[in-house]
Design an enzyme around this catalytic site. Sequence first.
Site, PDB file in Angstrom:
ATOM      1  N   CYS A 130       0.853  -1.196   0.000  1.00 37.16           N
ATOM      2  CA  CYS A 130       0.000   0.000   0.000  1.00 37.16           C
ATOM      3  C   CYS A 130       0.886   1.242   0.000  1.00 37.16           C
ATOM      4  O   CYS A 130       1.692   1.436   0.911  1.00 37.16           O
ATOM      5  CB  CYS A 130      -0.922   0.029   1.213  1.00 37.16           C
ATOM      6  SG  CYS A 130      -1.784   1.621   1.326  1.00 37.16           S
ATOM      7  N   GLY A 244      -4.495  -2.052 -14.876  1.00 40.07           N
ATOM      8  CA  GLY A 244      -5.062  -1.456 -16.086  1.00 40.07           C
ATOM      9  C   GLY A 244      -5.825  -2.402 -16.988  1.00 40.07           C
ATOM     10  O   GLY A 244      -6.048  -2.084 -18.157  1.00 40.07           O
TER      11      GLY A 244
END
Length: 304
Positions: A130, A244
């Site tokens: 993260c 993506g």
Amino acid sequence: MVDLSVKLGSLELKNPVMTASGTFGYGEEYEDFIDIHSLGGIVVKGTTLHPRQGNDYPRMAETPMGMLNAVGLQNVGVDQFIQSIYPRIKHYKTNILVNVSGSTVEEYVETAEKINELESIPGIELNISCPNVKEGGMAFGTSCPSAIAVTSAVRDVYKKHLMVKLSPNVTSIAEIAKGVEGAGADSVSLINTLLGMAIDAHSRRPVLSTITGGLSGAAVKPIALRMVWQVANAVKIPIVGMGGISSAEDAIEFMLAGATAVEIGTANFIDPRITIQIIDGIRSYLESHQMNSVQNLIGGLITE
Ligand code: ORO
């Protein structure tokens, strides 16, 4: 009839399409749009030992072909997850994985131990990547010794499928992948978001409250694809590719690069039905290429 099923170690997926943590809530939010049970798996929101409020707003910014986020692991904490969310979702006929984060190795371990007790959760995605928290998060995933330390500590207590989510913000992602494989990971998922930044030229201020944030969406796909291919050449454990993906062709490209399954993230925000379209598109691709199993795509890149 084509076979869409894949295996991630002990996990059996009815198809290779999963959803990425932080983009799909706990699945419930999408029930009005799709049949959750037809997904290969869902990875629910990043979960920590204690509840977290997340970062101040603004924590989202659009970019050309993508977005930046700086959510900061906002979540209800593992106990609340177990008490009130798990009972509502445990009937899903798909693999539910919990994304686990922490500020210290002990926090990761304690959270994983609690989730180990949940019968309907067959695995965790250990989030050592993260980019939006001050303590822990990406710090664990950008150095090989600390990635190994947290993975092996969790491995000692977590008995089901242990997937480790890798950071792209490193010099050699293959080296980190090899490290966590040696520490007992059953699979790796990649990539988490790329550290980025947005500035408002008129106010001359950062757009995000945290100044930097994690970049995702179509803009990152070539980087993610390259990293999946590099990791596939370095480890033997299965890889879950993401970054993506917004079409069946994108998903197939990741599988050709060496991924066994994929996660769909940012594209869910654009079209909440995208996962089902991707599953249908993979089926059509296999039919039109006279292939009987999606497994034939894994690592099928032709380079000579
Ligand atoms: N954002 C990301 O891009 N990746 C994570 O793993 C977590 C977050 C967040 O909660 O901010």
